[in-house]
Motif scaffolding. Sequence first.
Motif, mmCIF file in Angstrom:
data_model
loop_
_atom_site.group_PDB
_atom_site.id
_atom_site.type_symbol
_atom_site.label_atom_id
_atom_site.label_comp_id
_atom_site.label_asym_id
_atom_site.label_seq_id
_atom_site.Cartn_x
_atom_site.Cartn_y
_atom_site.Cartn_z
ATOM 1 N N PRO A 82 0.888 -1.131 0.041
ATOM 2 C CA PRO A 82 -0.013 0.071 0.149
ATOM 3 C C PRO A 82 0.846 1.329 0.127
ATOM 4 N N ASP A 83 2.126 1.188 0.186
ATOM 5 C CA ASP A 83 2.936 2.554 0.240
ATOM 6 C C ASP A 83 3.313 2.834 -1.201
ATOM 7 N N HIS A 84 2.932 1.992 -2.226
ATOM 8 C CA HIS A 84 3.173 2.140 -3.767
ATOM 9 C C HIS A 84 1.992 2.039 -4.586
ATOM 10 N N ALA A 85 1.029 1.004 -4.254
ATOM 11 C CA ALA A 85 -0.010 0.793 -4.947
ATOM 12 C C ALA A 85 -1.292 1.422 -4.255
ATOM 13 N N GLY A 86 -1.131 2.232 -3.020
ATOM 14 C CA GLY A 86 -2.070 2.923 -2.479
ATOM 15 C C GLY A 86 -3.167 3.722 -2.952
ATOM 16 N N ALA A 87 -2.715 4.135 -4.035
ATOM 17 C CA ALA A 87 -3.806 5.209 -4.726
ATOM 18 C C ALA A 87 -4.347 4.412 -5.974
ATOM 19 N N GLY A 112 -8.033 -8.085 -5.377
ATOM 20 C CA GLY A 112 -8.266 -8.623 -3.726
ATOM 21 C C GLY A 112 -8.247 -7.189 -2.927
ATOM 22 N N MET A 113 -7.406 -6.349 -3.184
ATOM 23 C CA MET A 113 -7.216 -4.944 -2.184
ATOM 24 C C MET A 113 -8.232 -4.176 -2.574
ATOM 25 N N PHE A 114 -8.556 -3.958 -4.068
ATOM 26 C CA PHE A 114 -9.133 -2.597 -4.430
ATOM 27 C C PHE A 114 -10.516 -3.134 -5.043
ATOM 28 N N LYS A 115 -10.875 -4.294 -5.178
ATOM 29 C CA LYS A 115 -12.366 -4.767 -5.811
ATOM 30 C C LYS A 115 -12.139 -4.472 -7.058
ATOM 31 N N LEU A 116 -11.121 -4.511 -7.948
ATOM 32 C CA LEU A 116 -10.920 -4.200 -9.280
ATOM 33 C C LEU A 116 -11.126 -5.158 -10.399
ATOM 34 N N GLN A 117 -12.241 -6.061 -10.096
ATOM 35 C CA GLN A 117 -12.514 -7.122 -11.064
ATOM 36 C C GLN A 117 -13.017 -6.584 -12.542
ATOM 37 N N ASN A 118 -13.439 -5.298 -12.359
ATOM 38 C CA ASN A 118 -14.080 -4.839 -14.047
ATOM 39 C C ASN A 118 -12.947 -4.095 -14.259
ATOM 40 N N ALA A 119 -11.737 -3.848 -13.872
ATOM 41 C CA ALA A 119 -10.474 -2.925 -14.707
ATOM 42 C C ALA A 119 -9.978 -3.872 -15.617
ATOM 43 N N LYS A 120 -9.480 -3.050 -16.696
ATOM 44 C CA LYS A 120 -8.580 -3.808 -17.601
ATOM 45 C C LYS A 120 -7.126 -4.090 -17.235
ATOM 46 N N PHE A 121 -6.606 -5.295 -17.549
ATOM 47 C CA PHE A 121 -5.443 -5.604 -17.027
ATOM 48 C C PHE A 121 -4.579 -6.017 -18.217
ATOM 49 N N ILE A 122 -3.275 -5.734 -17.873
ATOM 50 C CA ILE A 122 -2.267 -6.236 -19.082
ATOM 51 C C ILE A 122 -1.372 -6.978 -18.093
#
Length: 410
Positions: A82-87, A112-122
């Motif tokens: 969270p000190d790098h991916a916190g935002a 798991g941390m941010f509930k980003l199931q609908n985000a686009k991932f590469i």
Amino acid sequence: MINKVQIADKAYWIGKVDDRKVPFHRLVLEKGTTYNSYFLDTDKPTIIDTVDIAFAGEWVKALAEMVDLKRLQYLVVNHVEPDHAGAVGSLMSKAKNAAIVTTEKGKEFLIGMFKLQNAKFIVIKDGDTLDIGGKTLKFLETPYLHTEETMVTYSIEDKILYPCDQFSTHIANYELFNDSAKEDITEDFKVYYSLIMHPHRPYVKDMLTKIKRLDIDMIAPSHGYILRDNANKYIELYDEMSTLNTKKNLKALLLLSSMTGNTSKVAQSLAQGLNEMNIENTVVNVKNAEMETIIASAKEADLILVGSSTKYGDMIGNLEDVLKELTKLDLSGKFAAAFGSYGWSGEAIEVISDYLNSTNATVLTTSYLIKSTGAEDIRLPLRVAFTPDEASKNLCIRTAKAISEVLLRA
């Protein structure tokens, strides 16, 4: 206050200076720290890492004043702490057109941390590249530095390495670059390595092997100073500090009783990991060894690993007789752990642990490893289901390396 400082053509530091006494990993950072995030203002605007979760709102607001967040195409996440991916969550709620670039494990952790199931991932694999419109990013997986999902990003045209926690320092500063620092940062650099990276020395070596193939002019980490002056000096320091101490002449004894050969295969993989750490070791199938020889070897060993297959909820062969003899010995100053393979149950491994706990050896457990080396991916006692596959073999090797770190630091 979030600032914007140019570090290369169309490349900017957009981090946060935290000049408090910062609680961090059961420590207090007396000199504070920085959370370094980077903005590449290319044809496909890209962010590399964010800031601590405590400053997420401030950071996203400041970023929105620098660039239309809808223009952002990529968010590279090298490391999910969270000190790098916190935002990440706050940014992705605004940057609707951006894709997150990370490892497979990174994707899993971020969802798991941010509930980003609908985000686009590469999802990247080691050596993959990405054209961001005027710059090309190359990605190298560097697992366990210092968590499983970690990777580093290299900007090919700029010759800049963005390694997140690696090559960092914990110093709150506004000078940003190491050649502008008010004092020599070498000692702070070494202290950071000792606290964060040292427990993962074998993986530091793996990382160094990969990045030595790159032409690096600048290292832009996610804490402390950007290393634009003599970046190679800091790479050499990592190499020096991660070099193993081979003068201890440490010895390990692996005792096993195997039913179908699977536990023997586990022992051989453990021995491979010990060999890679320069720990002399002997693998003994107790079925074929004299008790006097086993006891003499145990007395000489610094580490005793005991393994068995499980049959009808118990150990097999004459291993119990060996363990009874071990409980009679003075094993103070030695380390011990249990391992084994199993099918539908694995009670034998737990019975071995019970015997080892009745000795005065230091019995290695998951808790012990996490607290002493930070190896949160290792589980002790070591349990391998059925015939070891490639993943299981790699786990055994990593386990042996983590145990070796305990011995080398004792």
